[in-house]
Design an enzyme around this catalytic site. Structure first.
Site, PDB file in Angstrom:
ATOM      1  N   CYS A  54      28.923  55.489  -4.119  1.00 18.73           N
ATOM      2  CA  CYS A  54      27.854  55.960  -5.086  1.00 18.73           C
ATOM      3  C   CYS A  54      27.006  56.251  -3.968  1.00 18.73           C
ATOM      4  O   CYS A  54      27.095  57.280  -3.402  1.00 18.73           O
ATOM      5  CB  CYS A  54      27.201  54.814  -5.832  1.00 18.73           C
ATOM      6  SG  CYS A  54      26.328  55.295  -7.050  1.00 18.73           S
ATOM      7  N   HIS A  55      25.657  55.618  -3.495  1.00 19.88           N
ATOM      8  CA  HIS A  55      24.533  56.071  -2.843  1.00 19.88           C
ATOM      9  C   HIS A  55      24.861  55.427  -1.514  1.00 19.88           C
ATOM     10  O   HIS A  55      23.887  55.680  -0.861  1.00 19.88           O
ATOM     11  CB  HIS A  55      23.279  55.951  -3.387  1.00 19.88           C
ATOM     12  CG  HIS A  55      22.670  56.491  -4.695  1.00 19.88           C
ATOM     13  ND1 HIS A  55      23.279  56.503  -5.963  1.00 19.88           N
ATOM     14  CD2 HIS A  55      21.897  57.700  -4.835  1.00 19.88           C
ATOM     15  CE1 HIS A  55      22.600  57.327  -6.706  1.00 19.88           C
ATOM     16  NE2 HIS A  55      21.941  58.110  -5.955  1.00 19.88           N
TER      17      HIS A  55
END
Length: 182
Positions: A108-109
């Site tokens: 994800c991030h």
């Protein structure tokens, strides 16, 4: 043979499932999971923007040594990697893990911390789509796929990719990072 896996997180903003599902996959495969954070105490996980469970820190970044671990997992959540990238010791630990050749799995991030570590030049990876410009600016090749394995770097985009992400992580622990890309 049991392996030891570091899960590096900030004190809050961790996407719960991006920590707990890989953690459980590591345990289910017979390995040890260790929660590493810049500060001792507890960390706060989130279900997107809502607070979820707290988890105890096992080891601080200051006491973590790459040679004591077989792999590193970087869970996402927007605030988690954003805070980690401001912690010089955490960034240095991530850089050392990636350059050691040990598997590094980021979802994800979480690749924001890899951007900050300066280790993406010439690497192919994926992430949450909003990071693609940051990754390209750091010299990485961003792609929109559920799972990308580039040598010892394992990346996925979002919680929906966790089955592939966890599978590649366990495969890398069992057979080495290169086997996960085969």
């Amino acid at each position: 043979m049991s392996k030891k896996v570091a899960f590096l997180v900030a004190s809050e903003g961790i996407e719960r499932v991006e920590l707990t599902e890989p953690w459980q996959a590591v345990l289910d495969a017979g390995h040890e999971a260790v929660l590493v954070s810049p500060k001792p105490g507890e960390v706060q996980t989130f279900d997107h923007l809502d607070k979820a469970e707290k988890r105890p820190v096992d080891l601080t970044v200051a006491d973590a040594k790459v040679d004591d671990f077989d792999a590193l997992v970087l869970p996402g959540g927007v605030a988690n990697p954003d805070a980690l990238r401001l912690d010089a010791a955490a960034v240095a630990l991530v850089r050392e893990f990636l350059t050691s050749g040990r598997p590094v799995a980021a979802i994800c991030h979480a690749p924001w911390t890899l951007v900050e570590a300066g280790v993406l030049s010439g690497r192919r990876l994926t992430s949450w789509p909003s990071l693609q410009t940051d990754i390209r600016n750091a010299g990485g090749e961003w792609t929109d796929e559920p799972l990308v394995v580039d040598g010892n770097l394992i990346t996925s985009r979002k919680p929906g990719d966790l089955p592939q992400f966890c599978g590649a992580l366990v495969e890398a622990l069992e057979h080495g990072a290169a086997a996960a890309s085969a």
